[in-house]
Design a protein around this motif. Sequence first.
Motif: not given
Length: 329
Positions: A20-24, A129-134, A193-194
């Motif tokens: 998850q490099p976008r989360l870095r 396969g998705r990265t999820v925010l709750d 963050l996107r």
Amino acid sequence: MSHLDVIGTVYSGLFSRPSQPRLRPWLERLPSQLNEVFDVARNGNWPAWRSVLADLPEISASEVDLNADCIFIDGGCSEEVRTRIEQLLRRLHPWRKGPYTIHGIHIDTEWRSDLKWNRLKDHIQPLEGRTVLDVGCGNGYHAWRMVGGGAELVIGIDPTLLSVVQFLTVRHFAGDFPVYVLPLGIEDVPQGLRAFDTVFSMGVLYHRRSPLDHLLELKACLRSGGELVLETLVIDGGAGQVLVPEDRYAQMRNVWFIPSCPTLLSWLKRCGYRNGRVVDISKTTAAEQRSTDWMRFQSLPDFLDPVNPALTIEGLPAPIRAVFIAESP
């Protein structure tokens, strides 16, 4: 168990996720954020809750079902150990989101959160396969269901520390799944963050003083083309109609705006979302929210007019909840 132990053992797998490099930008600052929140001086209840976590017996789960309406965890234990576990779980009263069954102990939570999940699960993009925010995830019931649906990573955020401790307790027995609940709010997520494929916000919008700002905060968490799943209180009515309670709503102090469905669709459009739509509208009943042995405070039946249950005790329209889905540009 110190807060550093909790951070190091539970969240270390999140800090270093290479996929998850976008989360870095967020993951790099998370250790300091968590250390601040778990600081004993900032929350007087943390030492008692920490002792619950420290006393939980080590039992490996032989069966975990995250797709059952009642999340199921079992590993086999003696009646004596089961009794001890139940005593510890009850020290985390009130349990609001669920239900769970842990080593034969059924936690009958205030909310039947499975009913909400079943209303929306067939309308959202598949979570595989998705990265999820709750956002505002409570103790993580829906986050567990998202992992059960195949999500690669689920991060829940909720500033209520008791809810986070309840999640840590469930995770202790369930084992190491790619799901984390953080004691943070949406304002703690870096702006722009996107990073997420799907963002859930359920039961949060009406608690925000500026609902449009909340919609923009959620959009800033989504990648281009990502999906917003929004569940909130609504009223019957046309475009432009919105209820602004003068004081309490169903005994809740912090309810600011309850829009009609057309109004909320227009807010989504104004905030830049695409393809906004309503996929479910349901009245909230005592079958879904009520007092139980695991949540012994007042609940929905106490908040409705005893003569006319179509009204709250304040004389306002009784709770109706709707699920909206939209896409980030």
